[in-house]
Enzyme design. Structure first.
Site, PDB file in Angstrom:
ATOM      1  N   TRP A 104      24.223 -19.035  18.391  1.00 19.47           N
ATOM      2  CA  TRP A 104      22.983 -18.643  17.983  1.00 19.47           C
ATOM      3  C   TRP A 104      23.353 -16.984  18.271  1.00 19.47           C
ATOM      4  CZ3 TRP A 104      20.209 -20.123  14.447  1.00 19.47           C
ATOM      5  CH2 TRP A 104      20.057 -21.687  14.321  1.00 19.47           C
ATOM      6  N   ASP A 168      17.448 -12.597  22.704  1.00 18.10           N
ATOM      7  CA  ASP A 168      17.000 -13.514  21.912  1.00 18.10           C
ATOM      8  C   ASP A 168      16.661 -14.772  23.089  1.00 18.10           C
ATOM      9  OD1 ASP A 168      16.577 -15.882  20.597  1.00 18.10           O
ATOM     10  OD2 ASP A 168      18.252 -16.096  19.586  1.00 18.10           O
ATOM     11  N   LYS A 192       9.865 -24.294  19.973  1.00 18.11           N
ATOM     12  CA  LYS A 192      10.402 -25.005  21.217  1.00 18.11           C
ATOM     13  C   LYS A 192       9.404 -25.023  22.095  1.00 18.11           C
ATOM     14  CE  LYS A 192      14.445 -22.864  19.064  1.00 18.11           C
ATOM     15  NZ  LYS A 192      15.023 -24.170  18.651  1.00 18.11           N
TER      16      LYS A 192
HETATM   17  N1  PMP Z   1      18.186 -18.182  18.517  1.00 14.05           N
HETATM   18  C1  PMP Z   1      18.179 -19.411  19.075  1.00 14.05           C
HETATM   19  C2  PMP Z   1      18.561 -19.306  20.682  1.00 14.05           C
HETATM   20  C3  PMP Z   1      17.583 -20.520  18.382  1.00 14.05           C
HETATM   21  O1  PMP Z   1      17.992 -21.629  19.230  1.00 14.05           O
HETATM   22  C4  PMP Z   1      17.294 -20.576  16.860  1.00 14.05           C
HETATM   23  C5  PMP Z   1      16.805 -21.864  16.406  1.00 14.05           C
HETATM   24  N2  PMP Z   1      17.458 -23.099  16.978  1.00 14.05           N
HETATM   25  C6  PMP Z   1      17.315 -19.287  16.461  1.00 14.05           C
HETATM   26  C7  PMP Z   1      17.982 -18.293  16.947  1.00 14.05           C
HETATM   27  C8  PMP Z   1      17.136 -19.340  14.745  1.00 14.05           C
HETATM   28  O2  PMP Z   1      15.643 -19.588  14.934  1.00 14.05           O
HETATM   29  P1  PMP Z   1      14.760 -19.623  13.457  1.00 14.05           P
HETATM   30  O3  PMP Z   1      15.124 -20.846  12.860  1.00 14.05           O
HETATM   31  O4  PMP Z   1      13.425 -19.674  14.117  1.00 14.05           O
HETATM   32  O5  PMP Z   1      15.143 -18.525  12.677  1.00 14.05           O
END
Ligand code: PMP
Length: 356
Positions: A104, A168, A192
């Site tokens: 991520w 994040d 989550k």
């Molecule tokens: N950052 C992290 C740490 C994540 O776990 C995720 C989704 N699993 C995201 C970003 C992306 O999130 P979204 O699908 O809400 O854009």
């Protein structure tokens, strides 16, 4: 009818507290005795303004967010934040620093590169173990991902730097106390530990916000969203309502301290089972093993698909690892009870015995 008890280990959209879902079910038809569905409440109404204010205050209390941080509820998921952060905080001609701890973080870097000069200063598991990152004092900000959902990595220390830190925390928000005063900004997708997909939190220190750009599209400007109290356009009202209900639930259950205790108990139980097995392995340094997304591999990878399929037949759902990591991923956020982890460990032991 005999309905099998299932445990859903999905990384997101993840399992939500049953009490919250039952309350939401009623609110879909008649919210708070208003004879109106929660889906049809105007985002400009006094009722919604009260809901919004209460959810914000509950989050502030739960996470100990000081008054000089603005709390935004936005659209677009964490990915939109990965775009908005450099759009707002990377002025033309300047650069930013990123820590690439995993999947991520890497995706956030890919977005930032589209916007401006993005310099990765640390990479791999090492950058989570040793968090004394070589932040360039001239950087506009440094971005990190303290819980890597796909890789099962979590860390909790940050460098002493005057450069603003943006984090994040999509997957470990509300899972334990986090000293957010270390961050000038943090963000989290909801699906989550906060609620359903469709709403995203962005929390920004006012002094940092001052630096945000005002020469980008209006909808992308943090300052516009702050001024409009997150109602610049129609917000995702139902996810916002549900997030507010989850905040109340976390409070009633004992707050993030209690969540941390439960998450530590669940993850230790699972990691113990992994470490005491001859079939399963997690090679991450113990100090960075995530307490909310535990990953492991089967030493004989050919058995992985069977493991996932057989687990599913026993009501243990969504255990396949993220495509970037392979293996198995067990997401054990706040709404997953210890009984779910115990049922999984029992299955793991049985599967190992049968595949000796
Ligand atoms: N950052 C992290 C740490 C994540 O776990 C995720 C989704 N699993 C995201 C970003 C992306 O999130 P979204 O699908 O809400 O854009």
């Amino acid at each position: 009818m005999n309905i099998m008890k299932t445990y859903n280990f999905c990384a997101g959209p993840a399992v939500l507290p049953e009490e919250v879902l039952e309350k939401a079910q009623k609110a879909l038809v008649n919210w708070e005795n208003s004879d109106t569905s929660i889906l049809s409440i105007s985002h400009r109404s006094k009722e919604f303004a009260d809901l919004a204010e209460q959810s914000k205050q509950n989050l502030r209390d739960l996470m100990n967010i000081p008054e000089d941080y603005e709390i935004l509820f936005l659209h677009g998921g964490a990915t939109m934040q990965a775009v908005m952060v450099p759009m707002n905080f990377l002025p033309a001609g300047e650069f930013c620093n990123y820590i690439n701890t995993g999947h991520w973080a890497h995706k956030a870097i890919d977005e930032s590169v589209q916007i401006g000069d993005t310099r990765v200063i640390a990479s791999g598991v090492d950058s989570a173990v040793n968090t004394d990152w070589p932040v360039d004092p001239a950087a506009a900000f440094v971005h990190c991902t303290p819980n890597e959902t796909a890789d099962g990595i979590e860390f909790d220390t940050f460098p002493q730097t005057d450069v603003p830190i943006v984090a994040d925390i999509s997957s470990n928000i509300l899972s334990r106390p986090i000293d957010i005063s270390r961050f000038d900004m943090f963000y989290a997708g909801a699906q989550k530990n906060i609620g359903p997909a469709g709403i995203t939190l962005a929390v920004i220190k006012r002094s940092f916000l001052e630096a945000a750009r005002e020469d980008i599209p209006l909808m992308m400007q943090y300052k516009k969203h702050v001024k409009a109290k997150s109602i610049y356009n129609t917000p995702p009202t139902f996810p916002w309502y549900l997030a507010g209900e989850v905040f109340k639930w976390v409070k009633a259950e004992g707050g993030v301290e209690e969540m941390a205790r439960r998450n530590a108990e669940k993850s230790l139980y699972l990691y113990d089972a992994i470490d005491n097995s001859t079939l399963y392995e997690n090679k991450l340094p113990v100090e960075v093993r995530s307490k909310v997304n535990a990953i492991f591999h089967l030493k004989d990878d050919a058995l992985t698909d069977q493991f996932v399929a057989q687990a599913k037949s026993k009501g243990l759902l969504n255990l396949k690892g993220h495509k970037s990591a392979g293996g198995i991923r067990v997401s054990i956020y706040n709404a997953m009870p210890i009984e779910g982890v115990k049922a999984l460990v029992e299955f793991m032991e049985d599967f190992e015995f049968k595949n000796k």
